[in-house]
Scaffold this motif. Structure first.
Motif, PDB file in Angstrom:
ATOM      1  N   LYS A  54      29.356  -9.719  -8.659  1.00  0.00           N
ATOM      2  CA  LYS A  54      29.961  -8.937  -7.573  1.00  0.00           C
ATOM      3  C   LYS A  54      29.785  -7.447  -7.828  1.00  0.00           C
ATOM      4  N   GLN A  66      26.089  -6.535  -7.348  1.00  0.00           N
ATOM      5  CA  GLN A  66      25.699  -6.489  -5.941  1.00  0.00           C
ATOM      6  C   GLN A  66      26.152  -5.182  -5.305  1.00  0.00           C
ATOM      7  N   LYS A  67      27.339  -4.731  -5.647  1.00  0.00           N
ATOM      8  CA  LYS A  67      27.858  -3.475  -5.102  1.00  0.00           C
ATOM      9  C   LYS A  67      27.045  -2.284  -5.600  1.00  0.00           C
ATOM     10  N   LEU A 115      19.910 -12.555  -8.155  1.00  0.00           N
ATOM     11  CA  LEU A 115      20.603 -11.631  -7.263  1.00  0.00           C
ATOM     12  C   LEU A 115      19.718 -10.437  -6.922  1.00  0.00           C
ATOM     13  N   GLU A 124      18.122  -9.513  -3.232  1.00  0.00           N
ATOM     14  CA  GLU A 124      18.479  -8.239  -2.604  1.00  0.00           C
ATOM     15  C   GLU A 124      17.234  -7.402  -2.302  1.00  0.00           C
TER      16      GLU A 124
END
Length: 106
Positions: free
Chosen positions: A20, A23-24, A93, A97
């Motif tokens: 998380k 990703q931010k 991830l 992205e």
């Protein structure tokens, strides 16, 4: 702190939280803002006119952000949460992205 999660048996939860966070931060680095405040000030001091950012420059920013993120975070995550497949999850991830944002630019 992250290495302690594996020792305490919280590695799976740690991977989720770290993803998380990643990703931010990755999203912030790949943000569509073409120039930083520092770049803008340099451009103004040089007297350069406003320049439109090309698709190639945006793609480079996305790819460079992905590589930089992996180079910085992957060694630590592999060491600390590798047993919980945190390293593989981070690579997935970043791949997703970069693919999503790069594909959107094309």
């Amino acid at each position: 702190l992250t290495p302690l999660l594996g020792i305490l048996g919280l590695a799976d939860k740690g991977v989720g939280l770290y993803l998380k966070y990643s990703q931010k931060t990755l999203g912030d680095a790949m943000d569509e803002k073409e120039e930083t405040e520092r770049e803008r000030k340099k451009r103004i001091l040089r007297g350069d006119p406003e320049v439109e950012v090309t698709v190639c420059q945006r793609l480079a920013k996305v790819f460079n952000a992905g590589v930089t993120h992996l180079r910085h975070h992957l060694p630590m995550l592999s060491y600390a949460l590798g047993e919980a497949d945190g390293d593989a999850a981070l690579v997935q991830l970043v791949h997703l992205e970069v693919e999503r944002r790069g594909g959107g630019l094309l």
